[in-house]
Write a protein that holds these residues in place. Sequence first.
Motif, short mmCIF file in Angstrom:
data_model
loop_
_atom_site.label_atom_id
_atom_site.label_comp_id
_atom_site.label_asym_id
_atom_site.label_seq_id
_atom_site.Cartn_x
_atom_site.Cartn_y
_atom_site.Cartn_z
N ILE A 35 -37.27 -98.98 63.24
CA ILE A 35 -37.22 -97.61 62.74
C ILE A 35 -38.62 -97.19 62.30
O ILE A 35 -39.35 -97.98 61.71
CB ILE A 35 -36.19 -97.51 61.58
CG1 ILE A 35 -36.05 -96.08 61.07
CG2 ILE A 35 -36.52 -98.46 60.47
CD1 ILE A 35 -34.91 -95.92 60.06
N THR A 36 -39.01 -95.97 62.62
CA THR A 36 -40.29 -95.42 62.18
C THR A 36 -40.02 -94.53 60.98
O THR A 36 -39.18 -93.63 61.04
CB THR A 36 -40.97 -94.64 63.31
OG1 THR A 36 -41.17 -95.53 64.41
CG2 THR A 36 -42.30 -94.07 62.86
N THR A 37 -40.72 -94.80 59.89
CA THR A 37 -40.47 -94.07 58.65
C THR A 37 -41.75 -93.46 58.10
O THR A 37 -42.85 -93.83 58.49
CB THR A 37 -39.91 -95.02 57.56
OG1 THR A 37 -40.96 -95.92 57.15
CG2 THR A 37 -38.71 -95.80 58.04
N GLY A 38 -41.58 -92.57 57.15
CA GLY A 38 -42.67 -92.13 56.29
C GLY A 38 -42.79 -93.16 55.18
O GLY A 38 -42.20 -94.24 55.25
N THR A 43 -39.43 -103.32 61.61
CA THR A 43 -38.31 -104.07 62.16
C THR A 43 -37.48 -104.58 61.00
O THR A 43 -38.00 -105.28 60.11
CB THR A 43 -38.80 -105.25 63.03
OG1 THR A 43 -39.59 -104.71 64.09
CG2 THR A 43 -37.64 -106.04 63.60
N ILE A 44 -36.21 -104.23 61.02
CA ILE A 44 -35.30 -104.60 59.93
C ILE A 44 -34.16 -105.41 60.51
O ILE A 44 -33.44 -104.94 61.40
CB ILE A 44 -34.81 -103.33 59.20
CG1 ILE A 44 -36.03 -102.58 58.66
CG2 ILE A 44 -33.83 -103.70 58.10
CD1 ILE A 44 -35.75 -101.28 58.02
N LYS A 45 -34.00 -106.63 60.01
CA LYS A 45 -32.99 -107.56 60.52
C LYS A 45 -32.02 -107.95 59.41
O LYS A 45 -32.42 -108.09 58.26
CB LYS A 45 -33.63 -108.86 61.00
CG LYS A 45 -34.64 -108.74 62.08
CD LYS A 45 -35.17 -110.13 62.38
CE LYS A 45 -36.33 -110.12 63.33
NZ LYS A 45 -36.78 -111.49 63.62
N GLN A 46 -30.80 -108.15 59.81
CA GLN A 46 -29.85 -108.80 58.92
C GLN A 46 -29.93 -110.30 59.18
O GLN A 46 -29.95 -110.72 60.33
CB GLN A 46 -28.43 -108.30 59.19
CG GLN A 46 -27.39 -109.05 58.37
CD GLN A 46 -26.03 -108.43 58.53
OE1 GLN A 46 -25.80 -107.34 58.06
NE2 GLN A 46 -25.14 -109.13 59.21
#
Length: 134
Positions: free
Chosen positions: A35-38, A101-104
Amino acid sequence: TDIGGTNSVRVFRTSGDVTTTSTSPVDFTGATATITTGANPVFVGFQGACSNNDTAQRFQYNVDVDGTDETFGEINQHATAESMQCSYGHLTPALTAAAHTIKQQWLVSAGTGTTFCNSAANGSCTYVVFEVVD
């Protein structure tokens, strides 16, 4: 799947149950999002049911953000093969404005843990990640 703009991801897992015997954090198959965030925090949520084939064991679900583990809680099973709701919501600290990159990840204290992601009795799993903007 985009659920609310360019800064959100939803993964609806229907390809089968996920198991682990690992007592240290390992990636949860099918629950990784980019996800691309501010410069904002991100909400990470998971919905699913789980069980362990051993008596009185612990499940732990973690959130890994760009290789940094954010451990936040555990779920304790009280009886052998007890089916439980293993869901959580987690808000990260504010991230840098960039792609992330966000993983569970997950582990069990002993035995074989199963999260039911394609079970007639327990339904499916949903993993959701979205930017929280003020």
